[in-house]
Design a protein around this motif. Sequence first.
Motif, PDB file in Angstrom:
ATOM      1  N   LYS A 157      11.850  -5.314   4.487  1.00  0.00           N
ATOM      2  CA  LYS A 157      12.074  -5.675   3.079  1.00  0.00           C
ATOM      3  C   LYS A 157      13.553  -5.845   2.752  1.00  0.00           C
ATOM      4  O   LYS A 157      13.906  -6.125   1.603  1.00  0.00           O
ATOM      5  CB  LYS A 157      11.490  -4.582   2.170  1.00  0.00           C
ATOM      6  N   GLY A 158      14.419  -5.640   3.743  1.00  0.00           N
ATOM      7  CA  GLY A 158      15.846  -5.778   3.508  1.00  0.00           C
ATOM      8  C   GLY A 158      16.575  -4.498   3.223  1.00  0.00           C
ATOM      9  O   GLY A 158      17.778  -4.512   2.936  1.00  0.00           O
ATOM     10  N   ASN A 159      15.887  -3.351   3.314  1.00  0.00           N
ATOM     11  CA  ASN A 159      16.490  -2.049   3.046  1.00  0.00           C
ATOM     12  C   ASN A 159      16.757  -1.333   4.373  1.00  0.00           C
ATOM     13  O   ASN A 159      15.828  -0.873   5.032  1.00  0.00           O
ATOM     14  CB  ASN A 159      15.554  -1.216   2.162  1.00  0.00           C
ATOM     15  N   GLY A 160      18.005  -1.212   4.764  1.00  0.00           N
ATOM     16  CA  GLY A 160      18.336  -0.585   6.036  1.00  0.00           C
ATOM     17  C   GLY A 160      18.672   0.888   5.958  1.00  0.00           C
ATOM     18  O   GLY A 160      18.882   1.541   6.976  1.00  0.00           O
ATOM     19  N   GLN A 161      18.721   1.453   4.731  1.00  0.00           N
ATOM     20  CA  GLN A 161      19.172   2.836   4.562  1.00  0.00           C
ATOM     21  C   GLN A 161      18.325   3.853   5.333  1.00  0.00           C
ATOM     22  O   GLN A 161      18.871   4.716   6.033  1.00  0.00           O
ATOM     23  CB  GLN A 161      19.212   3.199   3.079  1.00  0.00           C
ATOM     24  N   PRO A 162      16.976   3.811   5.241  1.00  0.00           N
ATOM     25  CA  PRO A 162      16.195   4.819   5.977  1.00  0.00           C
ATOM     26  C   PRO A 162      16.429   4.775   7.486  1.00  0.00           C
ATOM     27  O   PRO A 162      16.534   5.819   8.123  1.00  0.00           O
ATOM     28  CB  PRO A 162      14.749   4.471   5.616  1.00  0.00           C
ATOM     29  N   LEU A 163      16.538   3.571   8.055  1.00  0.00           N
ATOM     30  CA  LEU A 163      16.751   3.481   9.498  1.00  0.00           C
ATOM     31  C   LEU A 163      18.143   3.990   9.873  1.00  0.00           C
ATOM     32  O   LEU A 163      18.304   4.666  10.890  1.00  0.00           O
ATOM     33  CB  LEU A 163      16.570   2.037   9.971  1.00  0.00           C
ATOM     34  N   TYR A 164      19.142   3.688   9.055  1.00  0.00           N
ATOM     35  CA  TYR A 164      20.486   4.182   9.346  1.00  0.00           C
ATOM     36  C   TYR A 164      20.518   5.707   9.265  1.00  0.00           C
ATOM     37  O   TYR A 164      21.203   6.372  10.052  1.00  0.00           O
ATOM     38  CB  TYR A 164      21.498   3.580   8.377  1.00  0.00           C
ATOM     39  N   THR A 165      19.776   6.258   8.320  1.00  0.00           N
ATOM     40  CA  THR A 165      19.683   7.714   8.215  1.00  0.00           C
ATOM     41  C   THR A 165      19.064   8.309   9.478  1.00  0.00           C
ATOM     42  O   THR A 165      19.541   9.321  10.008  1.00  0.00           O
ATOM     43  CB  THR A 165      18.848   8.114   6.991  1.00  0.00           C
ATOM     44  N   LEU A 166      18.007   7.680   9.989  1.00  0.00           N
ATOM     45  CA  LEU A 166      17.366   8.169  11.207  1.00  0.00           C
ATOM     46  C   LEU A 166      18.297   8.115  12.411  1.00  0.00           C
ATOM     47  O   LEU A 166      18.200   8.925  13.324  1.00  0.00           O
ATOM     48  CB  LEU A 166      16.113   7.348  11.523  1.00  0.00           C
ATOM     49  N   SER A 167      19.216   7.168  12.406  1.00  0.00           N
ATOM     50  CA  SER A 167      20.124   7.025  13.545  1.00  0.00           C
ATOM     51  C   SER A 167      21.061   8.221  13.683  1.00  0.00           C
ATOM     52  O   SER A 167      21.563   8.496  14.764  1.00  0.00           O
ATOM     53  CB  SER A 167      20.945   5.745  13.410  1.00  0.00           C
ATOM     54  N   GLY A 168      21.320   8.908  12.564  1.00  0.00           N
ATOM     55  CA  GLY A 168      22.237  10.048  12.603  1.00  0.00           C
ATOM     56  C   GLY A 168      23.694   9.659  12.698  1.00  0.00           C
ATOM     57  O   GLY A 168      24.556  10.508  12.909  1.00  0.00           O
TER      58      GLY A 168
END
Length: 600
Positions: free
Chosen positions: A388-399
Amino acid sequence: MEKSSAVYEPFVRPAPTRAPKMSMWTRVRSVLFYCVLAYWLYFLGSIWVYLYQMGIDERASWEIHNLADAFDWNKLPPSETLEWVRCYEEPFQCARLMVPLNYAKPHMQKAAVALIKYPAKYPVGHEKWRGPILFNPGGPGGSGVDTIHARGANMSKIIGDDFDMIGFDPRGIGRTRPKLAVLESESERMTWQLQLPPPINVTVDALAKIYGYWQIMADLVVERQAHAAAHMSTAIVARDMLQITKAHGRDKLQYWGFSYGTVLGITFSAMFPDNVGRVIVDGVADTENYYSGAWDNNLLDTDKDLATVLESCAASSACPLREKTGDLVGNRLDAILNNLKTEPIPVRNGSIYGLVDYSLAHSLIFRALYKPVTSFPALFAALAEVEKGNGQPLYTLSGLTTSSWRCECSSGGGALPESVGETTAAIACGDADVVDHDLPQLKEHYANMARLSSFADVWHVHAHCAAWKIRPVERFNGPFVGNTSFPMLFIGNTADPVTPLWAAKKMSKGFKDAVVLTQNSPGHCSTAATSLCTSKYIRAYFRNGTLPKPGTVCEDDDDIFPPDDKVDVDLAVLSVEDRELLHAARDFSAGFEVPRLGFI
């Protein structure tokens, strides 16, 4: 002690009051509100679980290491006998065992091996005491001290509280001295990490950069830590395990090794077949391939592991990327990744910022394959947001927090900075035959690997070994066979991303009467999923010496995504003992993170 002067009033429960009546529309809005709230709590909870269990929640990691640092190992004198002292919280005990730095020169320099014990309920020498079980979590380079400190209680519940659970830091690692610490400060460590090249197929020069970067590391090791690096081989650590066993008054090793720990267990059993008591190797690497330095058959089942995840997603309405078939889920996932190749997503959260791109997403998927049950629910939820164009959750998971990192200067004397892969290279590449490959040969090597798996681009160890220069003072060249004093137990998963079941079957053939126990699950090592069946066989092997029949297959008791047609098992039908074992195994699986073999 002075008594408190505070006066505590008894709690008086207030009289109940009648809630005002709500209109129908108010009730509907209330229900909708709580439904939306429940969804977001589930989503955020999934991400939190992922962060905790993937080991990338920096705050939790800091708290664990801070607790460990509260005990000053440098004030614990090493000795040739095990002198246990209280450490950390109850009931842990710690010791430092003095051993020869080089066993060919036993009266020369010494090394100090750090050990931790989660003690049995019976003291050493008691008729019901069953002795120590040594553990190695993998890596190479994982800390056995950290493992037992975090999971010793779980292990005791699975195997039995009449054994001592023993963790130790192998040569060059953690609290064992001498320690390999090539990068001399936290700022140098961070600088190294910030410059690490991307996966091999991201740019045309990525492999050349990886090779060149590890040539730099190899030079730094020669200049700064050649002495420590030369004394870290698996053969030397196998001798240390024999010394630890004998220091307990025992002649035969009891051992459970995961991932690289299988290389260590197999090496020990080949070097000292008469000293094998109970040895479990779990998540078995092809030890011959490991010692060759090739690292080219680890990924035989990686794509099978991913296919299992995709099929689980297709069968569950709980999967955020659900489609009618696993192939269609795979197509949707490919579309998300391909879009990131050309349209990375910028992310900013206060002082933490960066890009969500193909390289990041691809690497996170590979990491999640080590432990699909706990990793993919949150990861697929985050990838659905990327769609959907929201990268925040994935960046958070990356640590990733490198943008907000600050150098805290000190006057010196602090702990040595933790390694960022050089310990893995020092052990794996030191163990290996000399890898005399130039850049064209490396390109051919990885082109061949790419035909086996779509994740060959993140599997860099062979390139590191091509650059490595230090040779250890002792190497074991095989053969990896032995008429062991007790049969070994090999355990392999049907869809292990980095140690295919095939390797367990191959390596077991060299050891008399050894048995392979198959766990029908994805993920790396049996702990990637809970299996009551596997746990019962592990307990029976350690306690009674009972081996499963050849060809035994254990099912797991977990789902990556719960299938819509799932029929829940009534735990009431299990015995009390089995219920307790299942809960202990589930806790162990949830909390134990095997170091990611070969993935630096």
